[in-house]
Write a protein that holds these residues in place. Structure first.
Motif, mmCIF file in Angstrom:
data_model
loop_
_atom_site.group_PDB
_atom_site.id
_atom_site.type_symbol
_atom_site.label_atom_id
_atom_site.label_comp_id
_atom_site.label_asym_id
_atom_site.label_seq_id
_atom_site.Cartn_x
_atom_site.Cartn_y
_atom_site.Cartn_z
ATOM 1 N N GLY A 89 -7.575 -5.509 1.705
ATOM 2 C CA GLY A 89 -6.312 -5.864 2.171
ATOM 3 C C GLY A 89 -6.258 -5.394 3.733
ATOM 4 O O GLY A 89 -5.811 -6.032 4.648
ATOM 5 N N LEU A 90 -6.607 -4.028 4.012
ATOM 6 C CA LEU A 90 -6.416 -3.642 5.280
ATOM 7 C C LEU A 90 -7.388 -4.420 6.466
ATOM 8 O O LEU A 90 -7.188 -4.570 7.527
ATOM 9 N N ASP A 101 4.952 6.192 4.792
ATOM 10 C CA ASP A 101 5.372 6.592 3.444
ATOM 11 C C ASP A 101 4.919 8.218 3.380
ATOM 12 O O ASP A 101 4.415 8.933 4.420
ATOM 13 N N TYR A 138 -13.969 -1.346 1.598
ATOM 14 C CA TYR A 138 -13.849 0.337 1.971
ATOM 15 C C TYR A 138 -12.796 1.064 1.274
ATOM 16 O O TYR A 138 -11.574 0.464 1.604
ATOM 17 N N ARG A 139 -12.808 1.923 0.286
ATOM 18 C CA ARG A 139 -11.748 2.446 -0.413
ATOM 19 C C ARG A 139 -12.237 3.965 -0.071
ATOM 20 O O ARG A 139 -13.178 4.372 -0.506
ATOM 21 N N VAL A 140 -11.047 4.774 -0.151
ATOM 22 C CA VAL A 140 -11.260 6.135 0.211
ATOM 23 C C VAL A 140 -11.794 6.903 -1.150
ATOM 24 O O VAL A 140 -11.140 6.612 -2.252
ATOM 25 N N ILE A 189 -4.514 10.157 4.490
ATOM 26 C CA ILE A 189 -5.774 9.943 4.462
ATOM 27 C C ILE A 189 -6.395 10.775 5.538
ATOM 28 O O ILE A 189 -6.080 11.241 6.430
ATOM 29 N N ILE A 247 -11.197 2.770 6.699
ATOM 30 C CA ILE A 247 -10.495 2.130 5.541
ATOM 31 C C ILE A 247 -10.016 0.425 6.359
ATOM 32 O O ILE A 247 -9.483 -0.369 5.375
ATOM 33 N N LYS A 294 2.033 1.622 -3.508
ATOM 34 C CA LYS A 294 0.953 1.756 -4.336
ATOM 35 C C LYS A 294 0.436 3.328 -4.069
ATOM 36 O O LYS A 294 0.175 4.164 -5.298
ATOM 37 N N TYR A 295 0.320 3.888 -2.732
ATOM 38 C CA TYR A 295 -0.500 5.106 -2.570
ATOM 39 C C TYR A 295 0.638 6.259 -2.542
ATOM 40 O O TYR A 295 0.210 7.435 -2.191
ATOM 41 N N GLY A 348 -7.661 -2.236 -6.676
ATOM 42 C CA GLY A 348 -7.651 -2.713 -5.236
ATOM 43 C C GLY A 348 -9.065 -2.986 -5.187
ATOM 44 O O GLY A 348 -10.177 -2.586 -5.834
ATOM 45 N N MET A 349 -9.549 -3.865 -4.138
ATOM 46 C CA MET A 349 -10.542 -4.225 -3.587
ATOM 47 C C MET A 349 -10.927 -3.620 -2.429
ATOM 48 O O MET A 349 -12.217 -4.072 -1.815
ATOM 49 N N GLY A 350 -10.281 -2.973 -1.639
ATOM 50 C CA GLY A 350 -10.406 -2.430 -0.329
ATOM 51 C C GLY A 350 -10.761 -3.776 0.741
ATOM 52 O O GLY A 350 -11.397 -3.521 1.563
ATOM 53 N N ASN A 370 0.956 -1.187 0.007
ATOM 54 C CA ASN A 370 0.056 0.072 0.073
ATOM 55 C C ASN A 370 0.751 1.319 -0.035
ATOM 56 O O ASN A 370 0.570 2.111 -0.593
ATOM 57 N N ILE A 396 -10.326 7.093 -5.155
ATOM 58 C CA ILE A 396 -9.212 6.074 -5.335
ATOM 59 C C ILE A 396 -9.376 5.228 -6.533
ATOM 60 O O ILE A 396 -8.566 4.665 -7.159
HETATM 61 P P1 ADP Z 1 -6.901 -1.359 -1.607
HETATM 62 O O1 ADP Z 1 -5.682 -0.924 -1.417
HETATM 63 O O2 ADP Z 1 -7.202 -2.761 -2.368
HETATM 64 O O3 ADP Z 1 -8.004 -0.304 -1.929
HETATM 65 P P2 ADP Z 1 -6.659 -1.801 1.372
HETATM 66 O O4 ADP Z 1 -7.853 -2.334 2.430
HETATM 67 O O5 ADP Z 1 -5.370 -2.178 1.428
HETATM 68 O O6 ADP Z 1 -7.571 -2.068 -0.021
HETATM 69 O O7 ADP Z 1 -6.805 -0.317 1.564
HETATM 70 C C1 ADP Z 1 -7.889 0.520 1.773
HETATM 71 C C2 ADP Z 1 -8.111 1.994 1.410
HETATM 72 O O8 ADP Z 1 -7.177 2.517 2.502
HETATM 73 C C3 ADP Z 1 -7.514 2.198 0.133
HETATM 74 O O9 ADP Z 1 -8.254 2.097 -0.911
HETATM 75 C C4 ADP Z 1 -7.045 3.496 0.329
HETATM 76 O O10 ADP Z 1 -7.954 4.393 -0.055
HETATM 77 C C5 ADP Z 1 -6.545 3.652 1.777
HETATM 78 N N1 ADP Z 1 -5.218 3.302 1.875
HETATM 79 C C6 ADP Z 1 -4.409 2.251 2.174
HETATM 80 N N2 ADP Z 1 -3.083 2.371 2.516
HETATM 81 C C7 ADP Z 1 -3.031 3.812 2.175
HETATM 82 C C8 ADP Z 1 -1.559 4.652 2.170
HETATM 83 N N3 ADP Z 1 -0.657 4.177 2.477
HETATM 84 N N4 ADP Z 1 -1.876 5.879 1.920
HETATM 85 C C9 ADP Z 1 -2.982 6.320 1.474
HETATM 86 N N5 ADP Z 1 -4.338 5.819 1.443
HETATM 87 C C10 ADP Z 1 -4.120 4.546 1.857
#
Ligand code: ADP
Length: 515
Positions: free
Chosen positions: A477-478, A444, A462-464, A449, A457, A419-420, A473-475, A416, A467
């Motif tokens: 991972g976290l 990072d 849930y995805r912000v 956020i 998140i 990626k972000y 992504g599918m939201g 992440n 994004i």
């Molecule tokens: P995904 O990355 O597949 O969307 P995650 O569950 O890993 O799913 O993350 C959920 C959301 O949290 C992401 O869609 C993003 O909006 C936010 N996010 C996660 N990690 C970061 C990060 N390092 N910086 C900014 N936003 C993040």
């Protein structure tokens, strides 16, 4: 003016003349205007006026004598005070009025007129004396006051009207809401409920209002944990959020309700009231369950052929003939990469469905935390061209955990971060021991956020905001990370601000039996 004679001046002619002149001087010295009219003559004319009256009216004595007093009213004849005067003259009585009069130059003045009859020997009214004062200033002040009063009253009326309108407006919103609402007093007695509440629970207002919340129905809200939370609302202003109640309700049967409760505050008023919003989520939960079932079945069904495809692609990679073109090799390698990606996605979906059904198995073992982190970082670093991951600190500790799960969490946080933060190459991993926990932070310098999303998140899917289009992504991972860390007795959280990067942290308890 011999008509002014009376018994009191019944002395010698000379002395009487002197007294009379003295009396006239005294009248002239008065600051009140004084006139005398002769009621015995036609139209009751003025036969005497003093200096003050000349000053008040602006007319000279010569212009006044012989006239009826009405000349002072000019055209303004419609005053109710005239009626009072007329009656007093007819009945030979005295009276006092404030009447609008006009000076010679036409300007208005308010005349406080005290009129009194002088009666003859037979009781007939011979004269009237009028004592007059210019009370324009007082009258003006009175009129101003009345005007201000009326203005105030009008404003209060308008305000009341607009308050009533807003009340009606709010009431109509409350009545159309698709949530059941209850207002409680500080004793937890129901003050009012909305239409939706009555419809949902199939009860009447009489059965509900005035009752204790906990006595409603068959005691559906009489729950110790809920009581404690509600009792906390007024003193602490801590709301009750998303409190679920599954219950067999009278009339409507088994339902799943979710409660939110807040203290009501309106400009410091109604501080002792609580608003409870109740939503029936029975159907929504059922739909979610079906969706989960579908997801679980679909990912299981996809997993089997995909494992076969993965195996076949690996076999093909090993069997590439020597004369095969570069293009062929490149296509085959790309296929392997995408099959891997698909495999990971499906593995994540399977994880979600395992978590949902509580089928997650932990294979705990004691391992060196720092070493595991180093390996995870090395693997991710090898696969990234632009970013540089730096480890700072160490824990020097062993943990007892499912290593593959913990690696999954670290991988997820690092992926992440990459990626972000596509335009910021520095990623820092901090390791430390805090009390009887190890702590890992991934920092990072990316997009960051918003605070309101910090908790969300970690929710499933849930995805912000925006994004979706910019990053794949599918939201989930976290969500998986959160579940894994919770299963190990640790916590995971984020510290972040939009535009200032994010730091994801987690803790894990130390192993009780170090190797
Ligand atoms: P995904 O990355 O597949 O969307 P995650 O569950 O890993 O799913 O993350 C959920 C959301 O949290 C992401 O869609 C993003 O909006 C936010 N996010 C996660 N990690 C970061 C990060 N390092 N910086 C900014 N936003 C993040």
């Amino acid at each position: 003016m011999d008509s002014l004679h009376n018994g009191k001046f019944n002395i010698s002619h000379e002395t009487a003349k002197e007294d009379f002149s003295l009396l006239l001087q005294a009248l002239d010295a008065s600051i009140s205007g004084i006139i005398i009219t002769d009621n015995r003559l036609p139209d009751n004319p003025i036969i005497y006026c003093n200096k003050a009256f000349e000053n008040i009216s602006g007319y000279s004595r010569d212009e006044i004598i012989g006239h009826n007093c009405r000349f002072l009213q000019k055209e303004d004849r419609d005053q109710k005070e005239r009626e009072t005067l007329r009656t007093a003259i007819r009945d030979g009585k005295s009276c006092i009025v404030d009447i609008r009069n006009y000076r010679k130059d036409g300007t208005l003045f308010y005349n406080e007129l005290y009129m009194s009859p002088i009666k003859g020997a037979n009781g007939q009214v011979d004269y009237f004396i009028g004592v007059q004062n210019d009370v324009t200033l007082r009258k003006k002040a009175e009129l101003d006051l009345r005007y201000q009063q009326e203005l105030m009253e009008r404003r209060v009326d308008e305000r009341t009207k607009s308050l009533k309108e807003s009340e009606d407006y709010l009431a109509s919103i409350v009545q159309t809401l698709r949530e059941s609402l209850i207002v409680l007093d500080q004793e937890f007695k129901v003050l009012s409920v909305n239409e939706h509440f009555l419809k949902t629970f199939k009860v009447t207002a009489e059965e509900t209002e005035g009752k204790l919340l906990y006595d409603l129905g068959n005691g559906q809200w009489n729950i110790v944990a809920l009581k404690e939370l509600l009792e906390n609302i007024l003193p602490t202003n801590n709301p009750v959020e998303e409190f679920e109640v599954e219950h067999d309700f009278p009339y409507i049967g088994k339902k799943l309700m979710v409660l939110n409760a807040h203290r009501i505050e309106l400009d410091g008023q109604y501080r002792d009231r609580i608003l409870i919003a109740i939503e029936d989520i029975t159907d929504r939960r059922e739909i979610e369950r079906r969706k989960d079932d579908f997801l679980s079945i679909a990912s299981h069904e996809l997993k089997t052929p995909l494992t076969t495809i993965k195996g076949l692609v690996q076999l093909m990679q090993r069997m590439v003939p020597n004369e095969a073109s570069e293009k062929f090799r490149a296509v085959l390698n790309k296929t392997a990469v995408y099959v891997d990606r698909l495999n990971n996605l499906i593995a994540e979906l399977l994880d979600v469905s395992r978590i949902q059904t509580g089928n997650i198995e932990l294979h705990k073992e004691v391992f060196d935390f720092d070493k595991a982190v180093q390996e995870a970082v090395d693997t991710i670093q090898a696969a990234t061209k632009y970013h540089e991951i730096r480890i700072t600190g160490s824990t020097g500790e062993m943990v007892s955990a499912d290593e593959s799960h913990i690696l999954q969490v670290i991988n997820n946080l690092l992926s992440n971060a990459i990626k972000y933060a596509p335009d910021h190459k520095d990623i820092d991993v901090y390791l430390s021991r805090v009390s009887n926990f190890v702590k890992l932070s991934v920092k990072d310098q990316g997009m960051g956020i918003r605070v309101e999303d910090h908790k969300k998140i970690f929710d499933r899917f849930y995805r912000v905001g925006d994004i979706q289009q910019r990053f794949p992504g599918m939201g989930i991972g976290l969500y998986i990370c959160d579940q894994i860390i919770k299963n190990h007795g640790g916590t995971i959280w984020v510290e972040s601000e939009p535009g200032h990067g994010s730091t994801f942290n987690f803790t894990l308890p130390l192993s009780k039996q170090p190797a």
